[in-house]
Design a protein around this motif. Structure first.
Motif, mmCIF file in Angstrom:
data_model
loop_
_atom_site.group_PDB
_atom_site.id
_atom_site.type_symbol
_atom_site.label_atom_id
_atom_site.label_comp_id
_atom_site.label_asym_id
_atom_site.label_seq_id
_atom_site.Cartn_x
_atom_site.Cartn_y
_atom_site.Cartn_z
ATOM 1 N N PHE A 17 84.603 -71.524 -19.932
ATOM 2 C CA PHE A 17 83.915 -71.745 -18.475
ATOM 3 C C PHE A 17 85.153 -71.789 -17.418
ATOM 4 C CE2 PHE A 17 80.881 -73.319 -21.362
ATOM 5 C CZ PHE A 17 79.513 -72.905 -20.773
ATOM 6 N N LEU A 18 86.247 -72.392 -17.994
ATOM 7 C CA LEU A 18 87.274 -72.228 -16.792
ATOM 8 C C LEU A 18 87.951 -71.001 -16.555
ATOM 9 C CD1 LEU A 18 89.383 -73.996 -15.196
ATOM 10 C CD2 LEU A 18 90.847 -74.141 -17.173
ATOM 11 N N LEU A 19 88.074 -70.160 -17.528
ATOM 12 C CA LEU A 19 88.158 -68.766 -17.571
ATOM 13 C C LEU A 19 87.415 -67.958 -16.518
ATOM 14 C CD1 LEU A 19 89.857 -66.255 -18.717
ATOM 15 C CD2 LEU A 19 88.135 -65.966 -20.364
ATOM 16 N N ASN A 69 85.409 -58.685 -14.709
ATOM 17 C CA ASN A 69 84.170 -58.412 -14.036
ATOM 18 C C ASN A 69 83.844 -57.032 -13.875
ATOM 19 O OD1 ASN A 69 83.759 -61.170 -13.488
ATOM 20 N ND2 ASN A 69 84.949 -60.990 -11.835
ATOM 21 N N HIS A 70 84.823 -55.981 -13.373
ATOM 22 C CA HIS A 70 84.400 -54.730 -13.059
ATOM 23 C C HIS A 70 84.014 -53.809 -14.134
ATOM 24 C CE1 HIS A 70 86.655 -54.586 -9.236
ATOM 25 N NE2 HIS A 70 87.532 -55.401 -9.675
ATOM 26 N N ARG A 71 84.419 -53.942 -15.352
ATOM 27 C CA ARG A 71 83.730 -53.154 -16.661
ATOM 28 C C ARG A 71 82.319 -53.789 -16.826
ATOM 29 N NH1 ARG A 71 87.392 -52.004 -21.069
ATOM 30 N NH2 ARG A 71 85.962 -50.417 -21.673
ATOM 31 N N ILE A 72 82.248 -55.302 -16.727
ATOM 32 C CA ILE A 72 81.379 -55.986 -17.315
ATOM 33 C C ILE A 72 80.218 -55.613 -16.253
ATOM 34 C CG2 ILE A 72 80.217 -58.232 -17.788
ATOM 35 C CD1 ILE A 72 82.917 -58.645 -18.895
ATOM 36 N N LEU A 73 80.523 -55.907 -15.036
ATOM 37 C CA LEU A 73 79.181 -55.777 -14.239
ATOM 38 C C LEU A 73 78.694 -54.469 -13.969
ATOM 39 C CD1 LEU A 73 80.952 -57.733 -10.979
ATOM 40 C CD2 LEU A 73 79.272 -58.531 -12.926
ATOM 41 N N LYS A 74 79.611 -53.357 -14.441
ATOM 42 C CA LYS A 74 78.961 -51.963 -14.564
ATOM 43 C C LYS A 74 77.724 -51.996 -15.564
ATOM 44 C CE LYS A 74 80.480 -47.149 -15.161
ATOM 45 N NZ LYS A 74 81.567 -46.365 -15.526
ATOM 46 N N VAL A 75 78.048 -52.339 -16.868
ATOM 47 C CA VAL A 75 77.282 -52.489 -17.644
ATOM 48 C C VAL A 75 75.891 -53.303 -17.239
ATOM 49 C CG1 VAL A 75 76.639 -53.352 -20.047
ATOM 50 C CG2 VAL A 75 78.751 -52.325 -19.465
ATOM 51 N N LEU A 76 76.272 -54.637 -16.661
ATOM 52 C CA LEU A 76 74.907 -55.285 -16.210
ATOM 53 C C LEU A 76 74.167 -54.903 -15.234
ATOM 54 C CD1 LEU A 76 76.829 -58.726 -16.123
ATOM 55 C CD2 LEU A 76 75.412 -57.927 -17.971
ATOM 56 N N LYS A 77 74.805 -53.898 -14.330
ATOM 57 C CA LYS A 77 74.018 -53.177 -13.250
ATOM 58 C C LYS A 77 73.158 -52.240 -13.969
ATOM 59 C CE LYS A 77 77.275 -54.241 -9.491
ATOM 60 N NZ LYS A 77 76.262 -54.955 -8.527
ATOM 61 N N ASN A 78 73.508 -51.820 -14.911
ATOM 62 C CA ASN A 78 72.550 -50.742 -15.680
ATOM 63 C C ASN A 78 71.618 -51.255 -16.886
ATOM 64 O OD1 ASN A 78 73.511 -48.273 -14.348
ATOM 65 N ND2 ASN A 78 75.519 -48.730 -15.048
ATOM 66 N N LEU A 79 71.497 -52.522 -16.827
ATOM 67 C CA LEU A 79 70.646 -53.121 -17.586
ATOM 68 C C LEU A 79 69.229 -52.440 -17.729
ATOM 69 C CD1 LEU A 79 71.287 -56.876 -17.578
ATOM 70 C CD2 LEU A 79 71.822 -55.339 -19.166
ATOM 71 N N TYR A 174 78.952 -62.246 -24.083
ATOM 72 C CA TYR A 174 79.777 -63.637 -23.449
ATOM 73 C C TYR A 174 79.261 -63.811 -22.120
ATOM 74 C CZ TYR A 174 83.048 -66.650 -21.331
ATOM 75 O OH TYR A 174 83.729 -67.703 -20.626
ATOM 76 N N TYR A 175 79.437 -62.754 -21.250
ATOM 77 C CA TYR A 175 79.207 -63.031 -19.886
ATOM 78 C C TYR A 175 77.633 -63.686 -19.664
ATOM 79 C CZ TYR A 175 79.457 -62.661 -14.675
ATOM 80 O OH TYR A 175 79.861 -62.458 -13.212
ATOM 81 N N ILE A 176 76.548 -62.857 -20.300
ATOM 82 C CA ILE A 176 75.165 -63.084 -20.381
ATOM 83 C C ILE A 176 74.928 -64.617 -20.913
ATOM 84 C CG2 ILE A 176 72.990 -62.402 -21.367
ATOM 85 C CD1 ILE A 176 74.203 -59.488 -21.316
ATOM 86 N N PHE A 177 75.325 -64.742 -22.119
ATOM 87 C CA PHE A 177 75.271 -65.997 -22.587
ATOM 88 C C PHE A 177 75.930 -67.235 -21.905
ATOM 89 C CE2 PHE A 177 74.825 -63.711 -27.094
ATOM 90 C CZ PHE A 177 73.739 -63.619 -26.825
ATOM 91 N N GLN A 178 76.907 -66.837 -21.120
ATOM 92 C CA GLN A 178 77.611 -67.897 -20.266
ATOM 93 C C GLN A 178 76.633 -68.328 -19.378
ATOM 94 O OE1 GLN A 178 80.336 -67.047 -17.168
ATOM 95 N NE2 GLN A 178 81.726 -67.679 -18.492
ATOM 96 N N ARG A 179 75.917 -67.431 -18.545
ATOM 97 C CA ARG A 179 75.248 -67.604 -17.496
ATOM 98 C C ARG A 179 73.945 -68.486 -18.005
ATOM 99 N NH1 ARG A 179 76.047 -65.298 -12.587
ATOM 100 N NH2 ARG A 179 78.211 -64.779 -12.475
ATOM 101 N N LEU A 180 73.225 -68.122 -19.260
ATOM 102 C CA LEU A 180 72.182 -68.927 -19.797
ATOM 103 C C LEU A 180 72.756 -70.501 -20.067
ATOM 104 C CD1 LEU A 180 70.800 -66.070 -22.097
ATOM 105 C CD2 LEU A 180 69.657 -67.008 -19.906
ATOM 106 N N ALA A 181 73.761 -70.479 -20.468
ATOM 107 C CA ALA A 181 74.290 -71.919 -20.761
ATOM 108 C C ALA A 181 74.489 -72.630 -19.562
ATOM 109 C CB ALA A 181 75.647 -71.937 -21.750
ATOM 110 N N TRP A 182 75.171 -72.041 -18.438
ATOM 111 C CA TRP A 182 75.189 -72.722 -17.180
ATOM 112 C C TRP A 182 73.928 -73.174 -16.862
ATOM 113 C CZ3 TRP A 182 79.278 -69.664 -13.551
ATOM 114 C CH2 TRP A 182 80.352 -69.974 -14.064
#
Length: 219
Positions: A17-19, A69-79, A174-182
């Motif tokens: 989470f700190l990361l 962020n950059h590569r992950i956000l590219k994937v997420l924007k194309n969900l 990790y990014y998706i599950f982190q948001r759900l955990a938050w």
């Protein structure tokens, strides 16, 4: 040889989470450096200046902003399509010599039902079956002699189609599950294939979980 930069990076990477917060620039670096100093000095075996830690954190946060962020956000924007199903029950049985035959019998019988949810997965010691409540009685019928570890009802599923390049981008799940955990959302099960994944949550939390995942497309 250990350096301040390497020790700082290791410290941050062991705290997920700190990361993420660091990569988003929402942490006071001076305060964080002050809290980190005792552990870093013990790791390095010498005194460390707070300013040196701040500089290492700043460089790391800039690097993380690109890598995370950059590569992950590219994937997420194309969900792709997000599908929600409710009124599901999740069964967990012990793996046995007869479990596959029972599953075959179950699948054969539920084929006559229209528009139902069915999925299963098998681990080393457990087999998981998730079905629409309307065919729960068939699970109990065919698996009556199997060892039931757990049964959870009043569940809902959220299935998300992922772009094909998701498999080459580390950190997407990790990014998706982190948001759900938050958001304090508990995930009962995760079922995935190469280009889609399904999470099972309680029916009480499905609306919030759907919103969290849907909002990822607009980050």
């Amino acid at each position: 040889m250990k350096t301040i930069s390497s020790v700082v990076e290791h410290y941050i990477k062991t705290k997920p989470f700190l990361l993420s917060a660091l990569s988003q620039g929402i942490i006071n670096l001076t305060s964080l450096a002050r809290n980190m100093m005792p552990e870093l000095e013990q790791e390095l075996g010498k005194d460390v200046k707070q300013g040196a830690i701040v500089m290492a954190l700043k460089r790391l946060s800039e690097d993380l902003d690109f890598r995370l962020n950059h590569r992950i956000l590219k994937v997420l924007k194309n969900l792709g399509e997000i599908t929600v199903r409710s009124s599901l029950t999740d069964y967990t049985f012990a793996v046995s010599d007869t479990i596959l035959d029972k599953q075959a019998d179950l699948i054969s019988e539920i084929n006559s039902y229209q528009d139902i949810f069915y999925t299963s997965s098998r681990g080393v010691n457990e087999t998981n079956i998730v079905v629409s409540d309307v065919v729960s009685h068939l699970v109990l019928k065919h698996f009556s002699n199997e060892r039931l570890f757990q049964k959870q009802d009043k569940l809902a599923s959220i299935t998300v189609k992922l772009p094909k390049d998701n498999v080459s981008v580390p950190g997407v799940y990790y990014y998706i599950f982190q948001r759900l955990a938050w958001e304090g959302i508990s995930i009962n099960e995760v079922i995935s294939t190469s280009n889609e994944f399904t999470v099972l949550v309680s029916e009480e939390e499905v609306d919030l979980a759907f919103k969290v995942i849907k909002d990822l497309k607009s980050l």
